[in-house]
Design a protein around this motif. Structure first.
Motif, PDB file in Angstrom:
ATOM      1  N   GLN B  40     143.503  90.560  48.628  1.00  0.00           N
ATOM      2  CA  GLN B  40     144.160  91.668  47.951  1.00  0.00           C
ATOM      3  C   GLN B  40     145.644  91.372  47.766  1.00  0.00           C
ATOM      4  OE1 GLN B  40     144.477  95.519  49.949  1.00  0.00           O
ATOM      5  NE2 GLN B  40     144.133  96.573  47.997  1.00  0.00           N
ATOM      6  N   ARG B  44     147.094  95.727  43.962  1.00  0.00           N
ATOM      7  CA  ARG B  44     145.890  95.380  43.230  1.00  0.00           C
ATOM      8  C   ARG B  44     144.658  95.736  44.042  1.00  0.00           C
ATOM      9  NH1 ARG B  44     146.931  91.520  39.285  1.00  0.00           N
ATOM     10  NH2 ARG B  44     144.838  92.058  38.551  1.00  0.00           N
ATOM     11  N   ALA B  45     143.523  95.782  43.366  1.00  0.00           N
ATOM     12  CA  ALA B  45     142.257  96.014  44.055  1.00  0.00           C
ATOM     13  C   ALA B  45     141.821  94.743  44.796  1.00  0.00           C
ATOM     14  CB  ALA B  45     141.177  96.408  43.053  1.00  0.00           C
ATOM     15  N   PRO B  46     141.057  94.894  45.853  1.00  0.00           N
ATOM     16  CA  PRO B  46     140.518  93.715  46.542  1.00  0.00           C
ATOM     17  C   PRO B  46     139.619  92.908  45.626  1.00  0.00           C
ATOM     18  CG  PRO B  46     140.345  95.656  47.927  1.00  0.00           C
ATOM     19  CD  PRO B  46     140.712  96.136  46.555  1.00  0.00           C
TER      20      PRO B  46
END
Lengths: 123, 111
Positions: B40, B44-46
Motif C-alpha cells: 500500500q 492508495r488502496a492496497p
C-alpha cells in the motif's frame, strides 16, 4: 477494466447511520465473494465483512461490527452495500470494498481487486 | 494490537533484498496456507502481491516472493527499487469467527 468504486462516505455523529455503496464493473459481479475492509487513520487494515457470491446467503462479520453493520448485494445493479448503524468514534476509517480472488484456494482468501475507498468520520 | 505481528519498519538500499516477517499462531498462519501480502502506497488502496503463501497474481513482479515456516510467514523483495517504498501488510485466514486477520503493517524505506 475491472473496477470497484465506493461511495457514500461522510461525516456522521456517534449513534448515527450511513450506507456505503460499491459499484463493480468489468467482471461478472454475481460470481464473486466480496468483502469490506477498513483502515483507521494512520492505522492498519481491519477486515469487516464477507458476503458469498450469488444470492449472498452467507454473510460474516468481524466482532467489532456484528449487530451494527449489515452487508448486502444487488447483482442486477452490480453493487455491494454496507449499512452502518450505531456509529462509534472508533468506526472512523477509510472503508474499502474488495473482491475475493478466484485464484486462492481459500473461500476467504486473498483480495485481488480493491476500490479507492470512501472515508467515514464519526464525530 | 494487531492479530499478526510485523516489524514496524525495514529498510534497504536499491538492488538489495529484504525480508518482512509476519508472526501468527497455529490458528492462523501456522494452521493454513492462506497467507496473503499486500502493498500500500500512501493514499492508495492496497494491492495484492502474494496469495496462498507463495503465489503471485498475474502482473506482479517476480521480485516479490512469499514463504512460510511454522507460525511465521515472510515476504522477500529482491532487487529493491525506489518504487517499492510503501507499507506492506500480511493477512491470514483464521479458524475462528474472526475469519481474516491482518498484521499491523511494515513501512519499507528504500535508502
Amino acid at each position: 477494466q475491472v473496477q470497484l468504486l465506493e461511495s457514500g462516505g461522510g461525516l456522521v455523529k456517534p449513534g448515527g447511520s450511513l450506507r456505503l455503496s460499491c459499484a463493480a464493473s468489468g467482471f461478472i459481479f454475481s460470481d464473486y465473494y466480496m468483502s469490506w475492509i477498513r483502515q483507521a487513520p494512520g492505522k492498519g487494515l481491519e477486515w469487516v465483512s464477507y458476503i458469498t457470491s450469488g444470492a449472498g446467503t452467507m454473510i460474516y462479520y468481524a466482532e467489532s461490527v456484528k449487530g451494527r453493520f449489515t452487508v448486502s448485494r444487488d447483482n442486477a445493479k452490480k453493487s455491494l452495500y454496507l449499512q452502518m448503524n450505531s456509529f462509534r468514534p472508533d468506526d472512523t476509517a477509510v472503508y474499502y470494498c474488495a473482491r475475493v480472488s478466484p485464484d486462492s484456494s481459500s473461500t476467504f482468501g486473498a483480495l485481488d481487486i480493491w476500490g479507492q475507498g470512501t472515508t467515514v468520520t464519526v464525530s | 494490537q494487531s492479530a499478526l505481528a510485523q516489524p514496524a519498519s525495514v529498510s534497504g538500499s536499491p538492488g538489495q533484498s529484504i525480508t518482512i516477517f509476519c508472526s501468527g499462531t497455529s490458528s492462523d498462519v501456522g494452521g493454513h496456507n492462506y497467507v496473503s501480502w499486500y502493498q500500500q502506497h500512501p493514499g492508495r488502496a492496497p494491492k495484492l502481491l502474494i496469495y496462498d503463501v507463495t503465489n503471485r497474481p498475474s502482473g506482479v513482479s517476480n521480485r516479490f516472493s512469499g514463504s512460510k515456516s511454522g507460525n511465521t510467514a515472510s515476504l522477500t523483495i529482491s532487487g529493491l527499487q525506489a518504487e517499492d517504498e510503501a507499507n506492506y501488510y500480511c493477512s491470514s485466514h483464521r479458524s475462528t469467527t474472526t475469519l481474516v486477520v491482518f498484521g499491523g503493517g511494515t513501512k519499507l524505506t528504500v535508502l
